[in-house]
Design a protein around this motif. Sequence first.
Motif, PDB file in Angstrom:
ATOM      1  N   UNK A 180     107.542   0.070  59.663  1.00 42.60           N
ATOM      2  CA  UNK A 180     107.633   0.684  58.338  1.00 42.60           C
ATOM      3  C   UNK A 180     106.544   1.736  58.144  1.00 42.60           C
ATOM      4  N   UNK A 181     105.309   1.410  58.543  1.00 43.80           N
ATOM      5  CA  UNK A 181     104.203   2.371  58.446  1.00 43.80           C
ATOM      6  C   UNK A 181     104.488   3.623  59.270  1.00 43.80           C
ATOM      7  N   UNK A 182     104.984   3.408  60.475  1.00 45.46           N
ATOM      8  CA  UNK A 182     105.260   4.551  61.348  1.00 45.46           C
ATOM      9  C   UNK A 182     106.387   5.419  60.798  1.00 45.46           C
ATOM     10  N   UNK A 183     107.362   4.781  60.134  1.00 44.97           N
ATOM     11  CA  UNK A 183     108.444   5.552  59.521  1.00 44.97           C
ATOM     12  C   UNK A 183     107.938   6.360  58.326  1.00 44.97           C
ATOM     13  N   UNK A 184     107.013   5.792  57.574  1.00 49.14           N
ATOM     14  CA  UNK A 184     106.466   6.470  56.390  1.00 49.14           C
ATOM     15  C   UNK A 184     105.540   7.635  56.787  1.00 49.14           C
ATOM     16  N   UNK A 185     104.611   7.379  57.723  1.00 49.68           N
ATOM     17  CA  UNK A 185     103.579   8.370  58.031  1.00 49.68           C
ATOM     18  C   UNK A 185     103.924   9.257  59.231  1.00 49.68           C
ATOM     19  N   UNK A 186     104.992   8.903  59.950  1.00 43.45           N
ATOM     20  CA  UNK A 186     105.409   9.668  61.125  1.00 43.45           C
ATOM     21  C   UNK A 186     104.286   9.768  62.159  1.00 43.45           C
ATOM     22  N   UNK A 187     103.529   8.689  62.254  1.00 46.01           N
ATOM     23  CA  UNK A 187     102.444   8.584  63.235  1.00 46.01           C
ATOM     24  C   UNK A 187     102.442   7.176  63.805  1.00 46.01           C
ATOM     25  N   UNK A 188     102.086   7.006  65.084  1.00 42.88           N
ATOM     26  CA  UNK A 188     102.042   5.662  65.664  1.00 42.88           C
ATOM     27  C   UNK A 188     100.893   4.842  65.088  1.00 42.88           C
ATOM     28  N   UNK A 189     101.041   3.521  65.122  1.00 44.28           N
ATOM     29  CA  UNK A 189     100.039   2.630  64.551  1.00 44.28           C
ATOM     30  C   UNK A 189      98.664   2.844  65.159  1.00 44.28           C
ATOM     31  N   UNK A 190      98.595   3.026  66.468  1.00 44.43           N
ATOM     32  CA  UNK A 190      97.278   3.179  67.098  1.00 44.43           C
ATOM     33  C   UNK A 190      96.542   4.407  66.554  1.00 44.43           C
ATOM     34  N   UNK A 191      97.269   5.478  66.249  1.00 43.81           N
ATOM     35  CA  UNK A 191      96.643   6.669  65.670  1.00 43.81           C
ATOM     36  C   UNK A 191      96.137   6.375  64.252  1.00 43.81           C
ATOM     37  N   UNK A 192      96.960   5.713  63.441  1.00 46.03           N
ATOM     38  CA  UNK A 192      96.555   5.367  62.082  1.00 46.03           C
ATOM     39  C   UNK A 192      95.321   4.467  62.088  1.00 46.03           C
ATOM     40  N   UNK A 193      95.342   3.452  62.947  1.00 44.97           N
ATOM     41  CA  UNK A 193      94.226   2.508  63.004  1.00 44.97           C
ATOM     42  C   UNK A 193      92.933   3.213  63.392  1.00 44.97           C
ATOM     43  N   UNK A 194      93.030   4.060  64.388  1.00 46.14           N
ATOM     44  CA  UNK A 194      91.832   4.745  64.883  1.00 46.14           C
ATOM     45  C   UNK A 194      91.270   5.715  63.840  1.00 46.14           C
ATOM     46  N   UNK A 195      92.138   6.497  63.221  1.00 46.06           N
ATOM     47  CA  UNK A 195      91.674   7.546  62.310  1.00 46.06           C
ATOM     48  C   UNK A 195      91.253   7.020  60.946  1.00 46.06           C
ATOM     49  N   UNK A 196      91.923   5.975  60.461  1.00 45.62           N
ATOM     50  CA  UNK A 196      91.659   5.480  59.105  1.00 45.62           C
ATOM     51  C   UNK A 196      90.566   4.423  59.077  1.00 45.62           C
ATOM     52  N   UNK A 197      90.486   3.575  60.101  1.00 46.27           N
ATOM     53  CA  UNK A 197      89.556   2.440  60.057  1.00 46.27           C
ATOM     54  C   UNK A 197      88.487   2.476  61.146  1.00 46.27           C
ATOM     55  N   UNK A 198      88.885   2.597  62.402  1.00 41.83           N
ATOM     56  CA  UNK A 198      87.948   2.384  63.503  1.00 41.83           C
ATOM     57  C   UNK A 198      86.919   3.501  63.640  1.00 41.83           C
ATOM     58  N   UNK A 199      87.364   4.745  63.643  1.00 46.26           N
ATOM     59  CA  UNK A 199      86.411   5.858  63.776  1.00 46.26           C
ATOM     60  C   UNK A 199      85.433   5.926  62.608  1.00 46.26           C
ATOM     61  N   UNK A 200      85.888   5.777  61.351  1.00 49.30           N
ATOM     62  CA  UNK A 200      84.924   5.775  60.240  1.00 49.30           C
ATOM     63  C   UNK A 200      83.872   4.670  60.350  1.00 49.30           C
ATOM     64  N   UNK A 201      84.226   3.556  61.001  1.00 47.05           N
ATOM     65  CA  UNK A 201      83.264   2.470  61.182  1.00 47.05           C
ATOM     66  C   UNK A 201      82.428   2.638  62.452  1.00 47.05           C
ATOM     67  N   UNK A 202      82.728   3.671  63.229  1.00 52.25           N
ATOM     68  CA  UNK A 202      81.977   3.923  64.449  1.00 52.25           C
ATOM     69  C   UNK A 202      82.274   2.937  65.567  1.00 52.25           C
ATOM     70  N   UNK A 203      83.480   2.396  65.592  1.00 48.81           N
ATOM     71  CA  UNK A 203      83.855   1.402  66.606  1.00 48.81           C
ATOM     72  C   UNK A 203      84.571   2.088  67.767  1.00 48.81           C
ATOM     73  N   UNK A 204      83.958   2.049  68.935  1.00 50.76           N
ATOM     74  CA  UNK A 204      84.509   2.742  70.093  1.00 50.76           C
ATOM     75  C   UNK A 204      85.173   1.801  71.097  1.00 50.76           C
TER      76      UNK A 204
END
Length: 432
Positions: free
Chosen positions: A171-195
């Motif tokens: 559902x998320x991928x249909x709404x945002x037209x982006x894969x989950x891994x991209x959303x997770x990385x850009x919205x949560x992981x990178x802002x927290x500095x998690x590599x």
Amino acid sequence: MKTKLIIFLAAMFGLITITKAQQDTVRLGLLRDIPHWMAEYHVPCVGVGLIENGRVKWVNNFGNLQDGHPAPNNTLFNIASQTKPVVAMLVVKLVQDRKWDMDEPLSHYWIDPDIAGNPFTSKLTTRLVLSHQTGFPNWRSDNGENKLHFNFEPGTKFGYSGEGFEYLRKTLEAKFHKPLNFLLDSVLLKPLGLEDTQYWSENLDKPRFAMWHNGQGNLYPTSIQTSVNAADDLISSIEDYCKLGIYAMNNASLYAKPEVKVKGNYFRGLGWGLVQNLPDGEYAFEHGGSDIGVRTMAIFLPKSKNGIVVMTNGDNGMFIIDRIIKCALVAGNQILGIMNKTENTHKRIMLPENIIQSYAGIYEQNNGKIMKVEHEGNGIKVSGDGLPTAILSPESTTKFFLEGYDVQLEFTDASSLIVYENGKQVMKMNRK
């Protein structure tokens, strides 16, 4: 006045000294005991992280990634179902940013073809997915079926479901037209500095990955390449997951509301299991992971800002995890008791040897996973793909239970068995 200040400071210094001594005692105990437990349960690698007062204070990885490859302190583990609360934190962040609605029907963006036309589809929401109230089975293949179906009406009760999280991913991928891994990385992981938290890719630092092992400590011949899944197979390190736990504790009000009761003082919130009514008004966020050669657990205490993360690369890791938690957390024994407590009382009985022996054999799930059942004293020993090697005791002529855990095995006839967790059927297997 000066005398009172000196007395107060002396008392505080003494308290700090006592607390530090207790922490040092815990760490020395873990350093001493964990290698012995690893040998006892044939688990090659164990990673432990301790959080104190909202900071990562101690990270240690023991043993080997696989034979001959010592584990570094930045070891990478497949964290199995610990993926779910990470995805939940992503979604909650999207809600905070007003890019997603927790209670909007998911059918506005996507409907699985298997349930198209079913009126229950319009009742599915993100809130019900994150708190495991979708009505879906854990996996559509659990009971020998390959089509998604509802076991109950969404929102009416608890039913742990990986399918629900995968439904949300699509559902998320249909709404945002982006894969989950991209959303997770850009919205949560990178802002927290998690590599070190990521899904599989060719860029994964494979020499740091803790390979999977069975209950005898033997390496599984399994590829570490996995697909993106909202319920499973995220890769992380002890330190990264500790930081995710600190983020959750710092935003505890977003996750602490019980959405559905599981049993006793155990509830489900948004992504996390919630353990309530602990001493001093404390409560806990928790989530574990279990897959082939993987056992993990994290417990975070938002009031004190303390917590623990444990990851292992062996099917028997759950037994070590429980021992570590009981040693490291003051309320560890109580938390595990609430999580593992069965709603029913199990009483061990004696069975004739020929009845127990009749259940011995190899059983197979329709997805190909194998369970071996052996006669062991007045009980059965089970082992197999992704299963801990454990002894279960009889409570009737057809039902066996695992002491200390809410797990039962029932032999329904001469050719099949059912596995129950928390009193609910989670798996059916047929004799080969």
